[in-house]
Scaffold this motif. Structure first.
Motif, PDB file in Angstrom:
ATOM      1  N   LEU A   1       6.514 -13.078 -12.255  1.00 42.66           N
ATOM      2  CA  LEU A   1       6.899 -13.933 -11.312  1.00 42.66           C
ATOM      3  C   LEU A   1       8.068 -13.205 -10.503  1.00 42.66           C
ATOM      4  CD1 LEU A   1       7.177 -17.533 -13.011  1.00 42.66           C
ATOM      5  CD2 LEU A   1       5.189 -16.537 -11.393  1.00 42.66           C
ATOM      6  N   TYR A   2       8.940 -12.520 -11.041  1.00 49.27           N
ATOM      7  CA  TYR A   2       9.970 -11.859 -10.284  1.00 49.27           C
ATOM      8  C   TYR A   2       9.717 -10.580  -9.445  1.00 49.27           C
ATOM      9  CZ  TYR A   2      14.246  -9.432  -9.190  1.00 49.27           C
ATOM     10  OH  TYR A   2      15.308  -8.753  -8.323  1.00 49.27           O
ATOM     11  N   LYS A   3       8.899  -9.828 -10.061  1.00 50.63           N
ATOM     12  CA  LYS A   3       8.586  -8.722  -9.235  1.00 50.63           C
ATOM     13  C   LYS A   3       7.833  -8.805  -8.176  1.00 50.63           C
ATOM     14  CE  LYS A   3       8.710  -5.383 -13.228  1.00 50.63           C
ATOM     15  NZ  LYS A   3       8.109  -4.408 -13.973  1.00 50.63           N
ATOM     16  N   PRO A   4       6.682  -9.710  -8.023  1.00 45.24           N
ATOM     17  CA  PRO A   4       6.071  -9.742  -6.772  1.00 45.24           C
ATOM     18  C   PRO A   4       6.889 -10.519  -5.487  1.00 45.24           C
ATOM     19  CG  PRO A   4       4.640 -10.681  -8.384  1.00 45.24           C
ATOM     20  CD  PRO A   4       6.089 -10.402  -9.150  1.00 45.24           C
ATOM     21  N   GLY A   5       7.954 -11.332  -5.979  1.00 45.41           N
ATOM     22  CA  GLY A   5       8.732 -11.810  -4.954  1.00 45.41           C
ATOM     23  C   GLY A   5       9.807 -10.688  -4.538  1.00 45.41           C
ATOM     24  N   ARG A   6      10.367 -10.124  -5.437  1.00 44.55           N
ATOM     25  CA  ARG A   6      11.214  -8.904  -5.119  1.00 44.55           C
ATOM     26  C   ARG A   6      10.407  -8.066  -4.274  1.00 44.55           C
ATOM     27  NH1 ARG A   6      16.528  -7.675  -4.158  1.00 44.55           N
ATOM     28  NH2 ARG A   6      17.040  -5.741  -4.268  1.00 44.55           N
ATOM     29  N   LYS A   7       9.334  -7.454  -4.515  1.00 40.12           N
ATOM     30  CA  LYS A   7       8.403  -6.814  -3.741  1.00 40.12           C
ATOM     31  C   LYS A   7       8.169  -7.082  -2.348  1.00 40.12           C
ATOM     32  CE  LYS A   7       5.673  -4.450  -7.238  1.00 40.12           C
ATOM     33  NZ  LYS A   7       4.160  -4.399  -7.818  1.00 40.12           N
ATOM     34  N   LYS A   8       8.157  -8.613  -2.308  1.00 40.38           N
ATOM     35  CA  LYS A   8       7.902  -8.934  -0.841  1.00 40.38           C
ATOM     36  C   LYS A   8       9.205  -9.128   0.060  1.00 40.38           C
ATOM     37  CE  LYS A   8       6.577 -13.580   1.315  1.00 40.38           C
ATOM     38  NZ  LYS A   8       6.300 -14.943   1.074  1.00 40.38           N
ATOM     39  N   VAL A   9      10.415  -9.084  -0.725  1.00 42.50           N
ATOM     40  CA  VAL A   9      11.424  -9.126  -0.122  1.00 42.50           C
ATOM     41  C   VAL A   9      11.871  -7.601   0.353  1.00 42.50           C
ATOM     42  CG1 VAL A   9      14.136  -9.395  -0.318  1.00 42.50           C
ATOM     43  CG2 VAL A   9      12.661 -10.962  -1.076  1.00 42.50           C
ATOM     44  N   LEU A  10      11.619  -6.778  -0.271  1.00 42.05           N
ATOM     45  CA  LEU A  10      11.648  -5.222   0.014  1.00 42.05           C
ATOM     46  C   LEU A  10      10.771  -4.825   1.119  1.00 42.05           C
ATOM     47  CD1 LEU A  10      12.384  -3.787  -3.502  1.00 42.05           C
ATOM     48  CD2 LEU A  10      14.139  -4.564  -1.940  1.00 42.05           C
ATOM     49  N   LYS A  11       9.466  -5.296   0.895  1.00 46.67           N
ATOM     50  CA  LYS A  11       8.519  -4.722   1.989  1.00 46.67           C
ATOM     51  C   LYS A  11       8.904  -5.485   3.058  1.00 46.67           C
ATOM     52  CE  LYS A  11       4.871  -3.826  -1.205  1.00 46.67           C
ATOM     53  NZ  LYS A  11       3.399  -4.065  -1.787  1.00 46.67           N
ATOM     54  N   HIS A  12       9.480  -6.650   3.246  1.00 44.39           N
ATOM     55  CA  HIS A  12      10.050  -7.368   4.534  1.00 44.39           C
ATOM     56  C   HIS A  12      11.041  -6.514   5.175  1.00 44.39           C
ATOM     57  CE1 HIS A  12      11.720 -10.212   7.439  1.00 44.39           C
ATOM     58  NE2 HIS A  12      12.618 -10.171   6.962  1.00 44.39           N
ATOM     59  N   PHE A  13      11.977  -5.803   4.237  1.00 48.21           N
ATOM     60  CA  PHE A  13      13.089  -4.904   4.995  1.00 48.21           C
ATOM     61  C   PHE A  13      12.274  -3.758   5.667  1.00 48.21           C
ATOM     62  CE2 PHE A  13      16.336  -7.189   2.190  1.00 48.21           C
ATOM     63  CZ  PHE A  13      16.950  -7.595   3.155  1.00 48.21           C
ATOM     64  N   LEU A  14      11.399  -3.029   4.971  1.00 46.79           N
ATOM     65  CA  LEU A  14      10.704  -1.764   5.500  1.00 46.79           C
ATOM     66  C   LEU A  14       9.959  -2.133   6.616  1.00 46.79           C
ATOM     67  CD1 LEU A  14       9.707  -0.346   2.030  1.00 46.79           C
ATOM     68  CD2 LEU A  14      11.630   0.400   3.583  1.00 46.79           C
ATOM     69  N   SER A  15       9.365  -3.413   6.791  1.00 42.54           N
ATOM     70  CA  SER A  15       8.249  -3.810   7.869  1.00 42.54           C
ATOM     71  C   SER A  15       9.363  -3.963   9.258  1.00 42.54           C
ATOM     72  CB  SER A  15       7.698  -4.915   7.700  1.00 42.54           C
ATOM     73  OG  SER A  15       8.568  -6.131   7.720  1.00 42.54           O
ATOM     74  N   MET A  16      10.871  -4.202   9.127  1.00 40.16           N
ATOM     75  CA  MET A  16      11.485  -4.070  10.199  1.00 40.16           C
ATOM     76  C   MET A  16      11.746  -2.540  11.032  1.00 40.16           C
ATOM     77  SD  MET A  16      14.704  -6.328   8.729  1.00 40.16           S
ATOM     78  CE  MET A  16      14.719  -8.086   8.382  1.00 40.16           C
ATOM     79  N   SER A  17      11.587  -2.978  12.142  1.00 45.52           N
ATOM     80  CA  SER A  17      11.693  -1.666  12.823  1.00 45.52           C
ATOM     81  C   SER A  17      13.257  -1.000  12.517  1.00 45.52           C
ATOM     82  CB  SER A  17      11.856  -1.540  14.500  1.00 45.52           C
ATOM     83  OG  SER A  17      10.729  -2.331  15.002  1.00 45.52           O
ATOM     84  N   PHE A  18      14.217  -1.733  12.449  1.00 50.16           N
ATOM     85  CA  PHE A  18      15.463  -1.493  11.823  1.00 50.16           C
ATOM     86  C   PHE A  18      16.104  -2.539  10.926  1.00 50.16           C
ATOM     87  CE2 PHE A  18      15.354   0.739  16.098  1.00 50.16           C
ATOM     88  CZ  PHE A  18      15.605   2.090  15.412  1.00 50.16           C
ATOM     89  N   ILE A  19      16.608  -2.232   9.806  1.00 52.68           N
ATOM     90  CA  ILE A  19      17.086  -3.367   8.952  1.00 52.68           C
ATOM     91  C   ILE A  19      18.572  -3.590   9.648  1.00 52.68           C
ATOM     92  CG2 ILE A  19      18.274  -3.648   6.797  1.00 52.68           C
ATOM     93  CD1 ILE A  19      16.216  -1.310   5.431  1.00 52.68           C
ATOM     94  N   TYR A  20      19.398  -2.761  10.038  1.00 54.60           N
ATOM     95  CA  TYR A  20      20.461  -3.087  10.534  1.00 54.60           C
ATOM     96  C   TYR A  20      20.511  -3.247  12.086  1.00 54.60           C
ATOM     97  CZ  TYR A  20      22.114  -1.523   6.124  1.00 54.60           C
ATOM     98  OH  TYR A  20      22.180  -1.360   4.767  1.00 54.60           O
TER      99      TYR A  20
END
Length: 202
Positions: free
Chosen positions: A159-178
């Motif tokens: 359960l944890y790993k898919p949720g964590r992956k979703k969060v991390l991929k969300h950051f990578l999908s941003m043009s910029f994190i900051y």
């Protein structure tokens, strides 16, 4: 350091409540369930913000957002930011903090839910500082993501790993994190490298 900072800030508005309010903050952030979202996180956040203090318009409001942004943190809930913001508003009313600044603090805390850019530069600096850990050197980043896993230890990996992956991929999908030039220059490249590296371990 945090205690003195908080009490000195509150004392400008109400000397009677500073010690009581600090104890409440300390109790929340020192709970045994807090592995990452604890007083060390607040200290790190302060250190990051202090480095860009000259860029911040409303320092006291940023400090109050710092102390209250994770005061409610239950890994089984999805409304921690809303609950934290509401508690901040209640406490700031008690010390007669100006209404417009209280509302800005509320917005600052709520912004940590999505970390999306807004028109308020103080909010962008605050949410960028909140994500600064993503851009630290790998050993410190690795400690961070392991502490987050401990906070969610009641979830099995399935359960944890898919949720964590979703969060991390969300950051990578941003043009910029900051959102700000200040934090982007410091941490953007390393943050994306760290996130990609963590994803290979999930």
């Amino acid at each position: 350091m945090l205690e003195e900072l908080f009490i000195n800030t509150v004392n400008v508005y109400s000397k009677e409540l500073s010690a009581v309010l600090w104890q409440e903050i300390k109790d929340y952030y020192s709970h045994k369930s807090r592995k990452y979202h604890n007083l060390t996180h607040l200290e790190n956040l302060y250190n990051e913000l202090h480095l860009c203090k000259e860029l911040i318009e409303d320092w006291d409001t940023v400090l109050f957002a710092l102390f209250y942004h994770d005061i409610i943190y239950k890994s089984t809930r999805n409304d921690n930011e809303e609950q934290s913001a509401e508690l901040a508003v209640q406490r700031l009313k008690k010390i007669n903090y100006p209404e417009d600044k209280t509302e800005r603090c509320r917005q600052m805390i709520l912004a940590t839910k999505s970390h999306l850019p807004v028109s308020d530069n103080d909010i962008n600096l605050f949410t960028d500082a909140d994500l600064s850990i993503l851009g630290y050197y790998w050993s410190k980043y690795a400690k961070y993501y392991k502490q987050v896993r401990e906070e969610y230890s009641f979830y099995p990996d399935i359960l944890y790993k898919p949720g964590r992956k979703k969060v991390l991929k969300h950051f990578l999908s941003m043009s910029f994190i900051y959102k700000t030039d200040f934090f982007r220059a410091k941490y953007e490249a390393n943050a994306k490298e760290n996130i990609r590296k963590e994803l290979t371990k999930l």
